[in-house]
Design a protein around this motif. Structure first.
Motif, short mmCIF file in Angstrom:
data_model
loop_
_atom_site.label_atom_id
_atom_site.label_comp_id
_atom_site.label_asym_id
_atom_site.label_seq_id
_atom_site.Cartn_x
_atom_site.Cartn_y
_atom_site.Cartn_z
N VAL A 146 16.93 3.63 22.27
CA VAL A 146 15.76 2.77 22.16
C VAL A 146 14.51 3.64 22.25
CG1 VAL A 146 14.49 0.89 23.24
CG2 VAL A 146 16.98 0.81 23.13
N ILE A 147 13.64 3.49 21.28
CA ILE A 147 12.41 4.27 21.27
C ILE A 147 11.20 3.39 21.59
CG2 ILE A 147 10.89 5.69 19.83
CD1 ILE A 147 13.35 6.61 18.33
N TYR A 148 11.20 2.16 21.08
CA TYR A 148 10.05 1.27 21.24
C TYR A 148 10.47 0.01 21.99
CZ TYR A 148 8.41 4.36 17.59
OH TYR A 148 8.06 5.47 16.89
N ARG A 149 9.64 -0.42 22.97
CA ARG A 149 9.89 -1.63 23.76
C ARG A 149 8.60 -2.42 23.91
NH1 ARG A 149 14.70 -1.50 26.55
NH2 ARG A 149 15.52 0.54 27.01
N ASP A 150 8.80 -3.72 24.09
CA ASP A 150 7.65 -4.53 24.48
C ASP A 150 7.93 -5.11 25.86
OD1 ASP A 150 9.46 -6.58 24.05
OD2 ASP A 150 8.16 -7.74 22.75
N TRP B 246 13.46 -1.54 19.79
CA TRP B 246 13.76 -1.07 18.43
C TRP B 246 14.02 0.41 18.49
CZ3 TRP B 246 10.12 1.14 14.50
CH2 TRP B 246 10.71 1.23 13.22
N SER B 247 15.03 0.89 17.77
CA SER B 247 15.41 2.30 17.83
C SER B 247 14.58 3.17 16.90
CB SER B 247 16.88 2.45 17.44
OG SER B 247 17.05 2.11 16.08
N GLY B 248 13.79 2.58 16.05
CA GLY B 248 13.04 3.36 15.08
C GLY B 248 13.77 3.51 13.77
N ARG B 249 15.00 2.99 13.71
CA ARG B 249 15.80 3.07 12.50
C ARG B 249 15.89 1.69 11.87
NH1 ARG B 249 21.02 6.62 13.33
NH2 ARG B 249 20.14 8.07 11.87
N LEU C 220 7.88 -6.43 16.51
CA LEU C 220 7.11 -5.20 16.37
C LEU C 220 6.00 -5.38 15.34
CD1 LEU C 220 6.71 -2.22 17.10
CD2 LEU C 220 8.39 -1.65 15.33
N LYS C 221 6.30 -6.03 14.24
CA LYS C 221 5.29 -6.29 13.23
C LYS C 221 4.16 -7.13 13.81
CE LYS C 221 8.35 -6.12 9.22
NZ LYS C 221 8.94 -6.88 8.14
N ASP C 222 4.54 -8.15 14.59
CA ASP C 222 3.52 -9.01 15.21
C ASP C 222 2.66 -8.22 16.20
OD1 ASP C 222 4.52 -11.11 13.75
OD2 ASP C 222 5.69 -11.96 15.41
N ALA C 223 3.30 -7.34 16.97
CA ALA C 223 2.55 -6.53 17.95
C ALA C 223 1.61 -5.57 17.24
CB ALA C 223 3.52 -5.75 18.85
N LEU D 261 2.17 2.11 17.78
CA LEU D 261 3.53 2.51 18.14
C LEU D 261 3.53 3.31 19.43
CD1 LEU D 261 5.14 3.46 14.71
CD2 LEU D 261 5.64 1.49 16.13
N GLY D 262 2.47 4.04 19.66
CA GLY D 262 2.33 4.82 20.90
C GLY D 262 2.30 3.91 22.11
N ASP D 263 1.66 2.74 21.98
CA ASP D 263 1.59 1.80 23.10
C ASP D 263 2.98 1.23 23.43
OD1 ASP D 263 -1.17 2.11 23.03
OD2 ASP D 263 -1.50 0.31 21.83
N LEU D 264 3.83 1.10 22.41
CA LEU D 264 5.14 0.48 22.60
C LEU D 264 6.24 1.50 22.89
CD1 LEU D 264 4.85 -2.05 19.67
CD2 LEU D 264 4.60 -2.55 22.09
#
Length: 169
Positions: A134-138, A144-147, A154-157, A164-167
């Protein structure tokens, strides 16, 4: 000039006689070419589909040639010349038989025991999967793993002003 029915029938009979004679001459030539090919390639009656129960010429040639079948063993057969290697969709002859109450074991051939240990080991090996990291979290537990395509959260965020840096995390 108007022709009568009898005149037209007479012309049809003459044309049919002429067509039959022409066909007979062509058949003689075709048979001669086939005989030459049979002799040249050393083909047998079985390879040509004669004497093979329930099959056509092409089917019996393909069944006898492992290179045409991709080298796979026939795992299922109905005894009428129909075979299936166990890969892909089940053929209609097998589907119909299963729907009529037969079991898959009724059609299994003896070549399965030779092939099964290899395929079982191969399946066991392919079951191992690498866990995606897992690379990105809210904050709501989405990740989301980035793949692959970006998930909706993620799109909504990102549309809401986050980067992406924030997540990342």
């Amino acid at each position: 000039m108007t022709q009568t029915y009898a005149q037209i029938q007479k012309k049809i009979a003459a044309l049919q006689k002429s067509a039959d004679a022409l066909r007979e001459r062509e058949v003689v030539g075709v048979v001669a070419r086939i005989k030459t090919a049979i002799e040249h390639y050393g083909l047998t009656a079985q390879q040509l589909g004669f004497g093979a129960p329930g099959g056509t010429a092409n089917a019996s040639i393909n069944r006898g040639n492992k290179a045409v079948r991709g080298g796979r063993a026939e795992k299922f057969s109905d005894g009428n010349g129909n075979t299936w290697g166990g890969m892909g969709k089940r053929p209609y002859w097998l589907r119909d038989a299963l729907a009529a109450g037969k079991s898959l074991e009724d059609f299994r051939t003896g070549t399965v025991a030779d092939v099964a240990p290899k395929s079982a080991a191969k399946k066991a090996k392919s079951k191992k999967r690498r866990r995606s990291t897992v690379i990105y979290r809210d904050g709501a537990g989405n990740s989301w793993s980035g793949r692959g395509p970006q998930p909706r959260w993620l799109k909504d965020a990102l549309a809401g002003g986050k980067t992406l840096g924030d997540l990342k995390g």
